[in-house]
Design an enzyme around this catalytic site. Structure first.
Site, PDB file in Angstrom:
ATOM      1  N   GLU A   1       0.812  -1.221   0.000  1.00  0.00           N
ATOM      2  CA  GLU A   1       0.000   0.000   0.000  1.00  0.00           C
ATOM      3  C   GLU A   1       0.846   1.272   0.000  1.00  0.00           C
ATOM      4  O   GLU A   1       0.759   2.101   0.925  1.00  0.00           O
ATOM      5  CB  GLU A   1      -0.950   0.014   1.201  1.00  0.00           C
ATOM      6  CG  GLU A   1      -1.947  -1.119   1.196  1.00  0.00           C
ATOM      7  CD  GLU A   1      -2.945  -1.056   2.342  1.00  0.00           C
ATOM      8  OE1 GLU A   1      -2.878  -0.122   3.156  1.00  0.00           O
ATOM      9  OE2 GLU A   1      -3.795  -1.949   2.418  1.00  0.00           O
TER      10      GLU A   1
ATOM     11  N   GLU B   1      -5.289  -8.565   1.205  1.00  0.00           N
ATOM     12  CA  GLU B   1      -5.950  -8.056   2.410  1.00  0.00           C
ATOM     13  C   GLU B   1      -7.426  -7.858   2.119  1.00  0.00           C
ATOM     14  O   GLU B   1      -7.787  -7.246   1.113  1.00  0.00           O
ATOM     15  CB  GLU B   1      -5.387  -6.697   2.857  1.00  0.00           C
ATOM     16  CG  GLU B   1      -4.059  -6.748   3.539  1.00  0.00           C
ATOM     17  CD  GLU B   1      -3.632  -5.390   4.096  1.00  0.00           C
ATOM     18  OE1 GLU B   1      -4.496  -4.567   4.431  1.00  0.00           O
ATOM     19  OE2 GLU B   1      -2.408  -5.183   4.174  1.00  0.00           O
TER      20      GLU B   1
HETATM   21  O1  IFM Z   1      -4.024  -2.509   9.309  1.00  0.00           O
HETATM   22  C1  IFM Z   1      -4.039  -2.051   7.999  1.00  0.00           C
HETATM   23  C2  IFM Z   1      -2.839  -2.587   7.232  1.00  0.00           C
HETATM   24  O2  IFM Z   1      -1.651  -2.242   7.838  1.00  0.00           O
HETATM   25  C3  IFM Z   1      -2.838  -2.051   5.821  1.00  0.00           C
HETATM   26  N1  IFM Z   1      -4.107  -2.239   5.181  1.00  0.00           N
HETATM   27  C4  IFM Z   1      -5.306  -1.868   5.894  1.00  0.00           C
HETATM   28  C5  IFM Z   1      -5.289  -2.492   7.276  1.00  0.00           C
HETATM   29  C6  IFM Z   1      -6.587  -2.110   8.040  1.00  0.00           C
HETATM   30  O3  IFM Z   1      -6.664  -0.729   8.194  1.00  0.00           O
END
Ligand code: IFM
Length: 479
Positions: free
Chosen positions: A184, A366
Site C-alpha cells: 500500500e 488483504e
Molecule cells: O491494518 C491495515 C494494514 O496495515 C494495511 N491495510 C489496511 C489495514 C486495516 O486498516
C-alpha cells in the site's frame, strides 16, 4: 473453551462450498496477512533499530490512547504459537513483512544477524508447518536513521532500498516463493506527506510528489535486486484499490474524487506496470522525473497484490494542501462497526477491472473488517458481523473469478488483532482475538468459520463440523 458454532454449521457451508468449488482451482491460495510493526513488538530487542513509527508514536495526541507497537502481539517471541494456530486453522499461506530496522538497524550498512535469524526461524517454522511464507519488504516501518537523511524525499533511497532487497533476497530467496516490494504505497505516502496522519507527519504537496516518485524508483530497483539475488522467487507489489467516490454529485466533489482516485489507486500500479503516471499526477510529479526514470520504475512483475476493504469518499476542499478532503461514507449505506462501507459489488468490479487493465495474476492480500470485539462471559468472541462480511466478500470474489478475473488467492486481514496505526488497539481486525494484558490468543468465530471454508473447499465431502472440536478436528487448545 467451547467453540461457537452458530455460523459454522454444515448446512450453511454446503451451499457456499458447492458454489465455490467450480470457480476456485485446487491451487487457490487461502491465507492471512500481518505486518511487522503491527504485531512483532520487541521494539528494542536483539539490536533492532528505531523506525519512523517508534518515533511518531511518541508524539502527543497522534495515536489513540497514546499506544505504540512497542509490545503489540509480542509475535517476535510468540511466533511459534502463532504458526501452530495457523496450522490448526488450515491456513495455507502467511504474508508477513520484514522490519527493515530489525535487519539493518541504521537502514544501510551494518547487518543485524539476530534480526535476520528471527526471520529464519519464522520462515523455517512456517515451512515445517506446511504454510507457504509470503514476504513483504516494506509495510511502512522505515528505519528512523534513513528518515533523518530525508527518507522518501531523498532520491538516494531507491539505492538504499535495493541494497535492503538484495540482502533479504540472498538470505531468504531460497525458501520464500513470493516476495512483494511494497504494501500500500499510496497509504504511507498520502497519509504521511499529504495529511499528516502517519510519519513523517507532513502536509506538503511537493514532498508528497517527490516521495511518490522515489517509492516508485525504489520499487523498480528492488525488483531488479530481487531478480538478481532471489532468482527463484515470484515477485510482485501490493496495492490497495478502492473506488473513490464523490460525496455529492457536484463538479467540485467529482474533481476531488478524480484526484483521490489518482493518488490512491493509480500513482503506483500505473507507472510500475504500464510505465506512466495518470494525467493529473503526471503534471505534478514531472519536476521530479529524470531521463530514464520510467524505465527504471516499470520492471516486469509476476503478480499483482490487491488489498480491498470498501469504497472511499472525497469532497472538494479549497485551500487544502491537495485540494480535496476525505469524507465519511453517506449515512444510508451499510457499514462495518468501524464505519467502512460494505459494498461487495465494488470489490467484484475492482478485481475485474484490474484483471483487464494489468493482465497479471491477482492475489487478494488483504480483506477484512474492523470491530471493537469483546470476549463474552464464556470466554468466546462471537464476531458474526465479521463472518458475514467475509462471506459476502468471498462471494464477490467468486463472482469476479466466474466473470473471468484471474484471481489466484485470498488472504484475510488479519491473523491477529494488532496495532491499527493511528487508532491504536481499539479496532480489532484479527481472526484471533489477542488479550493484550496476558497475550492470550483466542480464535474468534470467524477463525473457525474460515478454517471450515478452507477445509471444505480443499477437501470435498468433508463438510462435517464437530462443534466440540478445534478447527482441524483436534480437541480445542486449552485456553
Ligand atoms: O491494518 C491495515 C494494514 O496495515 C494495511 N491495510 C489496511 C489495514 C486495516 O486498516
Amino acid at each position: 473453551m467451547t467453540k461457537p458454532s452458530q455460523s459454522t454449521g454444515p448446512n450453511s457451508l454446503t451451499a457456499q462450498v458447492e458454489a465455490e468449488r467450480h470457480v476456485l482451482g485446487p491451487d487457490f491460495v487461502w491465507g492471512v496477512s500481518t505486518s511487522a510493526y503491527q504485531i512483532e513488538g520487541a521494539a528494542a530487542v536483539d539490536g533492532r533499530g528505531p523506525s519512523v513509527w517508534d518515533h511518531y508514536c511518541r508524539g502527543p495526541g497522534r495515536i489513540a490512547d497514546g499506544d505504540s507497537g512497542d509490545v503489540a502481539c509480542d509475535h517476535y517471541h510468540r511466533y511459534a504459537e502463532d504458526i501452530a494456530l495457523m496450522r490448526e486453522l488450515n491456513i495455507r499461506a502467511y504474508r508477513f513483512s520484514v522490519a527493515w530496522p530489525r535487519v539493518l538497524p541504521a537502514g544501510r550498512g551494518a547487518v543485524n544477524e539476530a534480526g535476520l535469524s528471527f526471520y529464519d526461524r519464522l520462515i523455517d517454522g512456517l515451512l515445517a508447518a506446511g504454510i507457504e511464507p509470503w514476504l513483504c519488504l516494506y509495510h511502512w516501518d522505515l528505519p528512523q536513521a534513513l528518515q533523518d537523511q530525508g527518507g522518501w524525499i531523498n532520491r538516494e533511497i531507491a539505492g538504499w532500498f535495493a541494497d535492503y532487497a538484495a540482502l533479504i533476497g540472498r538470505r531468504f530467496g531460497d525458501r520464500v516463493p513470493h516476495i512483494a516490494t511494497f504494501n500500500e504505497p499510496s497509504v504511507f505516502t498520502l497519509f504521511g506527506y499529504g495529511f499528516a496522519w502517519h510519519p513523517p507527519g507532513l502536509t506538503d504537496a511537493a514532498a508528497l510528489h517527490q516521495a511518490i516518485h522515489h517509492v516508485n524508483l525504489a520499487h523498480g530497483a528492488g525488483v531488479d535486486a530481487l531478480r538478481a539475488h532471489a532468482p527463484r522467487a515470484s515477485i510482485g507489489a501490493i496495492h490497495n484499490v478502492q473506488p473513490a467516490r464523490p460525496l455529492t454529485p457536484t463538479a467540485g466533489d467529482e474533481a476531488a474524487a478524480g484526484l483521490l482516485d489518482e493518488y490512491w489507486n493509480k500513482a503506483f500500479p500505473e507507472p510500475q506496470i504500464l510505465g506512466h503516471y495518470p494525467p493529473a499526477l503526471a503534471r505534478l510529479i514531472e519536476p521530479h522525473v529524470q531521463a530514464g526514470d520510467m524505465e527504471r520504475i516499470c520492471r516486469k512483475v509476476d503478480w499483482l497484490g490487491v488489498n480491498h476493504y470498501s469504497p472511499l469518499y472525497a469532497r472538494a476542499a479549497e485551500g487544502a494542501p491537495l485540494g480535496f478532503a476525505w469524507a465519511d461514507a453517506p449515512d444510508n449505506v451499510p457499514k462495518t462497526q468501524m464505519g467502512w462501507q460494505v459494498d461487495t459489488n465494488a470489490f467484484r468490479d475492482v478485481l475485474i477491472v484490474l484483471d483487464r487493465r494489468y493482465r497479471l495474476p491477482i492475489y487478494v492480500l488483504e480483506n477484512g473488517a474492523g470491530a471493537a470485539d469483546k470476549l463474552d462471559p464464556s470466554g468466546n468472541v462471537v464476531d458474526l458481523e465479521r463472518v458475514g462480511y467475509l462471506a459476502v466478500y468471498q462471494a464477490a470474489l467468486h463472482a469476479a473469478i466466474a466473470a473471468g478475473a484471474d484471481v489466484r488467492g485470498y488472504f484475510v486481514w488479519s491473523l491477529l488483532d494488532n496495532f491499527e496505526w493511528g487508532s491504536g488497539y481499539g479496532n480489532r481486525f484479527g481472526l484471533i482475538y489477542v488479550d493484550y494484558p496476558t497475550q492470550r490468543r483466542i480464535p474468534k468465530a470467524s477463525a473457525h468459520w474460515y478454517a471450515n471454508v478452507i477445509r471444505a473447499i480443499r477437501a470435498p465431502g468433508n463438510l462435517e463440523v464437530d462443534p466440540g472440536s478445534g478447527p482441524s478436528g483436534r480437541p480445542d487448545r486449552e485456553t
